[in-house]
Design an enzyme around this catalytic site. Structure first.
Site, mmCIF file in Angstrom:
data_model
loop_
_atom_site.group_PDB
_atom_site.id
_atom_site.type_symbol
_atom_site.label_atom_id
_atom_site.label_comp_id
_atom_site.label_asym_id
_atom_site.label_seq_id
_atom_site.Cartn_x
_atom_site.Cartn_y
_atom_site.Cartn_z
ATOM 1 N N ASP A 165 0.861 -1.194 0.000
ATOM 2 C CA ASP A 165 0.000 0.000 0.000
ATOM 3 C C ASP A 165 0.889 1.233 0.000
ATOM 4 O OD1 ASP A 165 0.927 -0.655 2.521
ATOM 5 O OD2 ASP A 165 -1.052 -0.988 3.365
ATOM 6 N N GLU A 220 -5.997 2.930 3.765
ATOM 7 C CA GLU A 220 -6.612 3.404 5.010
ATOM 8 C C GLU A 220 -8.071 3.786 4.828
ATOM 9 O OE1 GLU A 220 -5.205 3.259 7.870
ATOM 10 O OE2 GLU A 220 -3.060 3.192 7.466
HETATM 11 C C1 LIG Z 1 -3.493 -1.398 9.089
HETATM 12 C C2 LIG Z 1 -4.502 -0.387 9.468
HETATM 13 O O1 LIG Z 1 -4.306 0.352 10.417
HETATM 14 N N1 LIG Z 1 -5.597 -0.338 8.710
HETATM 15 C C3 LIG Z 1 -6.687 0.524 8.989
HETATM 16 C C4 LIG Z 1 -7.806 0.234 8.018
HETATM 17 C C5 LIG Z 1 -9.001 1.159 8.222
HETATM 18 C C6 LIG Z 1 -10.230 0.713 7.526
HETATM 19 C C7 LIG Z 1 -11.370 1.697 7.599
HETATM 20 N N2 LIG Z 1 -11.027 2.979 7.082
HETATM 21 C C8 LIG Z 1 -11.913 1.835 9.025
HETATM 22 O O2 LIG Z 1 -11.561 2.804 9.686
HETATM 23 O O3 LIG Z 1 -12.692 0.999 9.426
HETATM 24 C C9 LIG Z 1 -7.158 0.326 10.420
HETATM 25 O O4 LIG Z 1 -7.599 1.319 11.039
HETATM 26 O O5 LIG Z 1 -7.105 -0.799 10.961
#
Ligand SMILES: CC(=O)N[C@@H](CCC[C@H](N)C(=O)O)C(=O)O
Length: 384
Positions: free
Chosen positions: A71, A130
């Protein structure tokens, strides 16, 4: 020559200074494409889609393709590390370590650009992990179609593991998530006349409190879930009743079933609050491509067997984590494995102080090159 550790660190520091949020990674993708164009091009083919970059390394035998995804987006966080190569973009930071992910991908790619693999390799530099499910968008755009991998791998950096340590597990590695965006709309007014207004601070606060009962009262206690409301905004000053309240958050669950259960309860509670406080609510629940990250049994066995048998690799079997990843979407379409790489920091992912240890970069490149070299031999006969 493949990129040296010194070059990798320089690349990481350059990328670290230019974090951009999802689908706006214009400078980042330009830099990535520039680094890729400096590699030997004999086996490389490049395609782009918006800020995504796809690089296919043509294998000696082209009947199979192994995918490798990184990413490329940053977060709306103001960096406080004090590093000499800190973010130059105000209010933006690589606080989730995607600068490390990109650098490792470039390091691995630079090796295979010079050492033709047995099968094809597809490197996907994916926007917007994200927010907005960049991986799902790339997949659905069709740009991958002619280069579709037979199996795919990706990692996430992990501040809690020693630098370079690999972590993985069979089954679910990460939760499925779902964004919550709730707006409560009432009526503003003078602080002295609450009966003539409809106070959305009070309605919003009731929503926040009620939401806490979902995990404690609705989710099977043997299983798990998270509902975090990270943003609450209402009103302007102490003596004006707020007519509107904006609340944003996220749901996490290790199964899709629990994710849907929590979504249902959030919706019911929001509607209940609107009724109880005689106000309007606008609720958006966006799961997008943030499905639970389900590792494939066969690719994960191959991956873990290799890591456990290799004396040069520090490997730990990890528990599932409530982090989310839109790699969950790609894994719902393509068999594959997600894993952790330790970057050892006292600060968590998304912290404005996060400073991953750079020694993890070369270690990760060496380990991933080793695994891909090994896996190329088996991919022709693999079943999933
Ligand atoms: C690895 C990581 O930190 N990923 C994010 C993915 C977020 C997904 C979405 N935008 C949400 O907020 O539900 C995370 O916060 O885990």
């Amino acid at each position: 020559m493949p990129l040296s550790e010194k070059q990798l660190i320089e690349i990481r520091r350059n990328l670290h200074q230019i974090p951009e949020i999802g689908m706006e990674e214009f400078e980042t993708s330009t830099q990535l494409r520039e680094y890729i164009s400096r590699m030997p091009q004999d086996f490389l083919q490049v395609k782009t889609w918006k800020t995504a970059t796809l690089v296919r390394v043509q294998g000696k035998n082209q009947s199979k393709t192994i995918g490798y995804r990184t990413d490329i987006d940053g977060l709306p966080v103001t960096e406080q590390t004090g590093l000499p190569f800190a973010s130059k973009h105000a209010g933006r930071m690589h606080a989730c370590g995607h600068d490390i992910h990109m650098t490792v991908a470039l390091g691995v790619l630079s090796y295979f650009a010079e050492n033709q693999p047995a099968c094809n390799l597809l490197f996907l530099f994916q926007p917007s992990e994200e927010i907005l499910s960049g991986g799902m968008q790339v997949y659905q755009s069709g740009v991958m179609d002619e280069w579709m991998p037979d199996e795919i791998y990706a990692f996430h950096d992990n501040p809690q593991l020693p630098a370079g340590t690999i972590g993985c597990r069979q089954g679910t590695l990460f939760a499925g998530t779902c964004e919550i965006h709730a707006t409560f709309i009432g009526k503003s007014g003078h602080a002295a006349f609450p009966h003539q207004a409809n106070d959305m601070v009070v309605a919003g606060a009731a929503f926040v409190n009620q939401i806490q009962t979902i995990v404690s009262r609705n989710v099977d206690p043997i299983q798990s879930g998270v509902v975090t409301l990270g943003h609450f905004e209402a009103g302007t000053t102490g003596n004006v009743i707020a007519g509107q309240c904006q609340i944003d958050g996220t749901i996490r669950a290790l199964t899709q079933e629990n994710n849907l259960l929590i979504q249902k309860r959030v919706r019911q509670i929001a509607e209940g609050i609107a009724q109880a406080f005689d106000c309007e609510v606008k609720l958006e629940l966006n799961q997008g491509g943030y499905y639970p990250v389900e590792n494939n049994d066969h690719t994960t066995k191959a991956f873990m067997d290799y890591m456990q048998a290799n004396d040069q690799v520090d490997f730990v079997e990890t528990a599932p984590a409530m982090t989310g990843e839109d790699f969950g979407y790609l894994l719902s379409k393509i068999p594959g494995t997600m894993f952790w790489v330790g970057v050892e920091s006292p600060y968590s992912l998304h912290s404005e102080f996060l400073s991953p240890k750079e020694e993890a970069i070369q270690k990760a490149v060496t380990t991933i090159v080793g695994y891909l070299e090994h896996r190329q031999k088996d991919v022709f006969t693999a079943t999933y």
